[in-house]
Structures are given as C-alpha cells and as structure tokens.
Design a protein around this motif. Sequence first.
Motif, PDB file in Angstrom:
ATOM      1  N   ALA A  87     -79.565 -22.154  -1.297  1.00 30.38           N
ATOM      2  CA  ALA A  87     -78.926 -21.811  -2.568  1.00 30.38           C
ATOM      3  C   ALA A  87     -79.482 -22.699  -3.664  1.00 30.38           C
ATOM      4  CB  ALA A  87     -77.417 -21.985  -2.462  1.00 30.38           C
ATOM      5  N   VAL A  88     -80.552 -22.236  -4.292  1.00 30.07           N
ATOM      6  CA  VAL A  88     -81.129 -22.996  -5.409  1.00 30.07           C
ATOM      7  C   VAL A  88     -81.535 -22.007  -6.503  1.00 30.07           C
ATOM      8  CG1 VAL A  88     -81.991 -24.902  -4.000  1.00 30.07           C
ATOM      9  CG2 VAL A  88     -83.442 -22.918  -4.393  1.00 30.07           C
ATOM     10  N   PHE A  89     -81.739 -22.526  -7.702  1.00 26.65           N
ATOM     11  CA  PHE A  89     -82.209 -21.685  -8.810  1.00 26.65           C
ATOM     12  C   PHE A  89     -83.724 -21.509  -8.708  1.00 26.65           C
ATOM     13  CE2 PHE A  89     -78.293 -23.338 -10.659  1.00 26.65           C
ATOM     14  CZ  PHE A  89     -77.791 -22.224 -11.314  1.00 26.65           C
ATOM     15  N   ASP A  90     -84.166 -20.256  -8.662  1.00 29.15           N
ATOM     16  CA  ASP A  90     -85.609 -20.013  -8.667  1.00 29.15           C
ATOM     17  C   ASP A  90     -86.240 -20.448  -9.978  1.00 29.15           C
ATOM     18  OD1 ASP A  90     -85.666 -18.974  -6.163  1.00 29.15           O
ATOM     19  OD2 ASP A  90     -85.451 -16.877  -6.807  1.00 29.15           O
ATOM     20  N   GLU A  91     -85.439 -20.467 -11.025  1.00 26.99           N
ATOM     21  CA  GLU A  91     -85.979 -20.754 -12.362  1.00 26.99           C
ATOM     22  C   GLU A  91     -86.149 -22.248 -12.612  1.00 26.99           C
ATOM     23  OE1 GLU A  91     -83.155 -19.030 -11.819  1.00 26.99           O
ATOM     24  OE2 GLU A  91     -83.120 -17.147 -12.962  1.00 26.99           O
ATOM     25  N   LEU A  92     -85.602 -23.077 -11.718  1.00 30.09           N
ATOM     26  CA  LEU A  92     -85.639 -24.520 -11.950  1.00 30.09           C
ATOM     27  C   LEU A  92     -86.554 -25.204 -10.956  1.00 30.09           C
ATOM     28  CD1 LEU A  92     -81.843 -25.337 -12.483  1.00 30.09           C
ATOM     29  CD2 LEU A  92     -83.555 -24.760 -14.202  1.00 30.09           C
ATOM     30  N   GLU A  96     -85.045 -30.400 -11.266  1.00 32.07           N
ATOM     31  CA  GLU A  96     -83.976 -29.809 -12.092  1.00 32.07           C
ATOM     32  C   GLU A  96     -82.850 -29.241 -11.237  1.00 32.07           C
ATOM     33  OE1 GLU A  96     -86.556 -28.323 -15.988  1.00 32.07           O
ATOM     34  OE2 GLU A  96     -86.475 -27.074 -14.203  1.00 32.07           O
ATOM     35  N   TYR A 100     -79.019 -30.461 -11.443  1.00 33.17           N
ATOM     36  CA  TYR A 100     -77.864 -29.616 -11.739  1.00 33.17           C
ATOM     37  C   TYR A 100     -76.747 -29.811 -10.722  1.00 33.17           C
ATOM     38  CZ  TYR A 100     -74.789 -25.613 -11.987  1.00 33.17           C
ATOM     39  OH  TYR A 100     -73.668 -24.823 -12.037  1.00 33.17           O
ATOM     40  N   TYR A 132     -91.639 -25.325  -8.240  1.00 36.31           N
ATOM     41  CA  TYR A 132     -90.544 -24.362  -8.249  1.00 36.31           C
ATOM     42  C   TYR A 132     -90.286 -23.903  -6.811  1.00 36.31           C
ATOM     43  CZ  TYR A 132     -90.709 -24.225 -13.302  1.00 36.31           C
ATOM     44  OH  TYR A 132     -90.637 -24.576 -14.613  1.00 36.31           O
TER      45      TYR A 132
ATOM     46  N   LYS B  13     -87.488 -20.200 -18.382  1.00 42.28           N
ATOM     47  CA  LYS B  13     -88.340 -19.304 -17.591  1.00 42.28           C
ATOM     48  C   LYS B  13     -88.441 -17.930 -18.229  1.00 42.28           C
ATOM     49  CE  LYS B  13     -90.331 -20.755 -13.865  1.00 42.28           C
ATOM     50  NZ  LYS B  13     -91.378 -20.255 -13.011  1.00 42.28           N
ATOM     51  N   ASN B 213     -75.939 -17.265  -3.534  1.00 45.03           N
ATOM     52  CA  ASN B 213     -75.425 -18.376  -2.735  1.00 45.03           C
ATOM     53  C   ASN B 213     -75.041 -19.547  -3.617  1.00 45.03           C
ATOM     54  OD1 ASN B 213     -75.943 -16.984  -0.356  1.00 45.03           O
ATOM     55  ND2 ASN B 213     -78.103 -17.510  -0.506  1.00 45.03           N
ATOM     56  N   ILE B 214     -75.629 -19.581  -4.809  1.00 48.20           N
ATOM     57  CA  ILE B 214     -75.325 -20.686  -5.722  1.00 48.20           C
ATOM     58  C   ILE B 214     -73.850 -20.685  -6.095  1.00 48.20           C
ATOM     59  CG2 ILE B 214     -75.775 -21.563  -8.049  1.00 48.20           C
ATOM     60  CD1 ILE B 214     -78.661 -20.504  -7.646  1.00 48.20           C
ATOM     61  N   ARG B 217     -71.933 -22.877  -3.924  1.00 49.55           N
ATOM     62  CA  ARG B 217     -72.143 -24.287  -4.244  1.00 49.55           C
ATOM     63  C   ARG B 217     -71.263 -24.683  -5.415  1.00 49.55           C
ATOM     64  NH1 ARG B 217     -77.922 -25.844  -2.745  1.00 49.55           N
ATOM     65  NH2 ARG B 217     -77.310 -27.034  -0.928  1.00 49.55           N
TER      66      ARG B 217
END
Lengths: 312, 385
Positions: A87-92, A96, A100, A132, B13, B213-214, B217
């Motif tokens: 679970a992570v941001f693809d954009e960061l 980063e 977060y 990324y 982005k 999934n975020i 979290r």
Amino acid sequence: MKNIIEVKKLTKHYKDFKALDNLSFEVKEGEILGLLGPNGSGKSTTINCILSLLNFDKGSIKILGQEMTPDAYDIKSKIGVVFQDVAVFDELTVYENINYFCGLYVNDKKIRQQYISDAIDLVGLKEFERFYPKQLSGGLLRRLNIACGIAHKPSIIILDEPTVAVDPQSRNNILEGIKQLNKNGATIVYTTHYMEEVEILCDRIIILDKGKIVASGTSKELKELVSIEEKITVELESFNDKFLEELKGSKNIGEVIYNDNILFVTYKKGKHNLKDLIDFMQVNKIKYNKIFSELPTLNDVFLELTGKELRD
Amino acid sequence: MIVFNNYFKVLKKYSSMIITYTIIFVAFAVFATNANTTNTSDSFSSTKTNVAVINRDQETVLIESFVNYLGDNAEIKELKDDEEALRDALFYREVDYILIIPENFTDDFMASKNPKIDTMNIPDSYSMKYTEILLNRYLNIAKVYVASDMDQVEIAENIKIDLKLNANIILSENSNMDTSVTINYFFNFFNYTFLMICVYIVGMVINSYKNSNIKRRNLVSSFSYKKLNFQLFLGSFCLTLAVWLIYIIISFILYPGSMLTNHGLLLIINSFVFSITVLAIGFFIGSVVKSREATDGIANVLSLGSSFLCGAFVPQELLGSTVLSIAQFLPSYWFIKNNNEIVTLTSYDLSSLQPILINMLIVLAFGIALFVANNVVSRLRLKDS
Ligand SMILES: Nc1ncnc2c1ncn2[C@@H]1O[C@H](COP(=O)(O)OP(=O)(O)OP(=O)(O)O)[C@@H](O)[C@H]1O
Ligand SMILES: [Mg+2]
C-alpha cells in the motif's frame, strides 16, 4: 510479562462463512508471536479484527489493557501495521511515501526526518530513496511497504505476510530488520504460511486452521506434540518384502514406506535410531547409496494435527 | 496538514497532464478566435442579416413599430405563413432568421403576460445572435414602458427615440458581437478540458487515498479520518480553484478587451459556479469508483461525452431535441446554456439576469447533490468494512 494484546473468544462470519471461530490468545510484551496457517485460515481476518478494520460478531479485543475501537487514536498511535498487500502511492518516491505515512503519526519535521532515515536504513533502501514504486523490484517494494508501516517507531508492530513472493536476499533483509525492531523493544505479531520463517523468528507460535487455533507454544513445544522423533530416508540398490516386514517389527518404528529404491522410515521415540537402521542394513547385507535423517518440522506438527499439509 | 501537503506532492505527477490539456485548449481558443473574426466581419460588411416576420396577431402599432425597428438594422423579407415555405426559406438561405409573432401577442404583452415570440433560424452564431440582440433589446425596453402604464402609441414613440439615442451603443455592441461569440466558444470549450483535468486529477488522487490499500493504512493510523477527509477536500478545492484561475488568466490574455465587460464578468462567475460542481464530481468519482483505471475512463467519457451532448463543441441549437433532453441531466448543459444566454444579454436589470441566476443555481444544485451523495456513500462504505 504484560499482555500487550488480548483477544478473547473472537468469532467472525463473512455472510454464512465462519472465518474465525472462538479465537483466544494474547501477545506478550517484547515477544515475536507468529501466526502460522495455510492460505485462507483466517490470519488476515484476525489482524483486521484486531485493528478494528473489520466488525466481528462476538468476542473482545484489548490492546494495552484498553478496548480497541475505530477511534482509539491513542492506541493506534502506538501500532505499526504492514499489510499483506503493498500500500504505497505510485505518484510518490520512496522517501515521500515514508514521509507521508510517518507524518500521519509524527508532526515534528525534524524528528520525522530522523525516523525516515532510520526506517530507510533498516530496510536497506538508501540508494533507492528517489525511486518511484513502479521502478522497484518486488522485493524492494515489499521493503518499502514495511518501512512505511514502521517508520513512526511504534511499540506494537503487526506484519501480515510481509515476505510473500520475495527473493531470498530481500527475505533475509526483512527478517533481520524485524529482529532488529524487536531488539529495539517492539512487540511483534508476525503472520505467515512459511514455517521456516516462524522457526527462525518467533518466540511463540500459534497455528491456525479454518479459523481455529489448533496449537500454540514455542517451536520446541509444538514439535513435542508430534509422535515422530526422527525421519530417515535411504537410497537403496535393492530391497525385498522380507526385509520390509522385519524392519516394521523393529522397536520405535512408526511408518515404513518403500518405493522406487527409496526407503522412508519414521521413528517415534528413542535414540540411536540412525545407527540401528545402519546396523540392520549391514547385518542383512543391504547396499545403500545415501542416507539422511531429519527432525520433525512444523509441517509435521500441522499434518498430524489437521491431517493435511501446511503448504499446498 | 500532512494530508493536505501530501496532496500536492501526489499532484506533481499530474502537472504534465494539466499543461497538455491547457495547450490543447489555448490552441483551440486561438483557432476559434481567428476563424470567427474573419468569418463574421465578412458577413457583416457584405450582407445584412435577412429576417422574416410572420405576424399571426393583428396589425398593431406595437408590432409595426417593432418591424420598422428591425428593418433599420436588418433586411426584412416577406414570407408566406406556411410551415414548409418557412423551412425552405431557411434551407435555401433566403432568410437567416424567422420571427413568428403569435396570436394575441400585443394584448398579452400589454397585459405584462410575457408572451413568447417563436423563432426559427439557421444555426449560425453570428446572424442568429445579432437578431436575438435586436429582438431582446426592443422587447426589454418595451416591457419597461408597459410596466409604467403607457399605451402602444406612446411606447412606440418612446422606443423610437430611445433606440435612436442608443444607436451608437447598439453599433458598438454589434462590433463587440464577434468577440462575444468567441468568448462564448472559449467558455463552452472550457467544459471539455476543465472537466477532464479536474475530474481526472481529483478523482485519481482521492481514489489513491480512499479506495486502495492505502485507505487501510490511513484508517489504522492515529490520524482522524474526518480530518483526513477534510484535508483532502481542501486540497481538491485548491487544485480546482488554481486550474480555474489559470483559465481565467488565459481568457484575459486572449481577449483583453472583452473580459472586463458585463458579459465577461458574468461568464467568469458562471465558470466559477461550474467549477464548484466539477470539484464535487471529481470528489464523488474518486470516492465511489473503485479502481484507477475506471476513474480514468469515467473522466474521459464524462468530459468528452458531456461536451458533445451539451453543446461545447457544436452549438446547442444544432443538437437534436432528444440529445438536449438527455443533456439536461448533466450540469454541463446548464453551464453551456448559460454561457450562450449571457452573451446575448443586453440589459442587466434583475429580470434579465434572473434566468442566468437560475441556470447557475441549477448547476450548483448538481454539485450540492453530489456532495451529499458522496457523504452518504462514504459513511456506508466505512460501516461496511
Ligand atoms: N471479504 C470477504 N468476504 C467473504 N469471505 C472472505 C472475505 N475475506 C476473507 N474471506 C474468507 O475468509 C477466510 C479467511 O481469509 P483470510 O484472508 O483471513 O485468510 P489468510 O489466512 O489471511 O489467508 P492468506 O494466507 O491467503 O492471506 C478465507 O476462506 C477467505 O476466503
Ligand atoms: Mg492473509
């Protein structure tokens, strides 16, 4: 030792399907508790209930002596979670992302910077800070996933199968990291269906099957549950039924199987079993190429308790 | 403000997408401006607009004075009052615009009943808008006199004087017509790129926070989910506002003369109201749609689809009535309709502004409905998990 998490009589249904059946256990301060079970045994469900992400039908969950609820923010601030799915941001970037998730707990920028770099060091992603997620290999991505879950230095860490589909190098790195976190004082709940991992890592193990606890204890205690003492495998040049019958009649013998020049013998109790078998073959002039002995594994424990293999 | 700050990091982005679409937009606007100015100045110098008046009422003083007034500003053509003949005349371009004055028009008008003059026209933006301006101007002034209890003869005389006095104003407004038409295009096309940018980006970002999934979290952290939602909203609001501002600045650069007029200001207000609704659309889609791929698809379908259906690319007058009746269920329709009505406004008293305000309220109502729906859905979802 203090109980950090107490789960009492937890029962959970998905519609008509009973996913957890009257589950009770506790997690003690400073230990690494392993939740071991095959796919679909209810590990993730248990964890999601503990975290108040799922409603459950019956039972209670206490963390640090307090009832766990969706808005128990003081408890939540002490917990770090690594979910089964990344679970992570693809954009960061890597940095980063950690910033977060750590920032959800830690307001102070200075402290946060320190925490982030500690987390990056722990999982060994220093060279990948500016990458990324899409640029990371599966193993590295898992490491990032872990770093995001533990960067805020929680005292309770819950990991749900953090090493699924990870290369051996990353797996070792992850296991080392978890040991390190435990050394630094964190209490850890570790979920997996790899028995080798719980053996290396965990102080105590709970074996789950179909939403029920089938056994719990240290790895040594669990192995004492099984009737097998030793398993010996021999590669033979020839063998006959007379020898087979004779061997079956020897002392301490559990099972004898002969197939395609491979002889497989389990011994229930006793010592010098290997020597006894070698003596038997020498007396009867049976030629053999290879011989080796194994101790029972958690898989044997699981097999004996449930009648099936831990891994499919 | 970690969630708010992070919103803009995630946004980075997408900056290339904002730039790409804005370039498309500006290119279109510049193209439309050029095409339109050459086209209209041509038709303006060579031919007067041809207008036919079909009078089904009596020959009253009011109507006579109106037709005379039209005749000063356009070429009046005689046509038979017959459905087919009228269509043919339009088809063969004998006339550009047909006004049909209904029975009892004068009586109703004098009784302040607001009777409608039916129109048929070639959907050509210039002659159509020009005639509409003439028509509205006359009727608006006449209404004021009716309200002050004048009879037909007095009204006709007064208007004659008024319109003579105002002749130069009309003239200057006429020369403003072509820029009015282009800023009309500009703000109609705004529907496409603005929807695309804002719905896509707000949708994507909200989707990452709330549907992947975020989300779990976020939920297990010690950060309150309410606060998180609020900061996400704030981030989306700032993004929408910023993109809107960019477009307004572009409009001032492209049409420096026309934006500081009443038309320009109303168009700005109208686009602002629309932006709020677009924000709600993006937020709703981001919260409800489960995957990023679907969010992408929906943003595309919505921006392109609504632009076609609601007349952002092709004038609404050219669209069939079925299309338009479907389009009414989209806020874009009311936004674009309002743009079109704003540029034909000739007076700015409350009664002329009323329909404009109503359109804005309709657009806003879509936004409010979506905000409410979004709240309900996310509350249900939270209970679900
Ligand atoms: N949302 C759901 N709806 C219905 N059934 C579910 C749902 N989530 C899980 N289950 C079922 O509940 C059982 C336990 O699932 P759970 O994910 O807890 O297992 P697990 O031990 O974590 O397995 P894995 O090793 O595959 O992650 C499974 O049989 C699964 O099919
Ligand atoms: Mg699982």
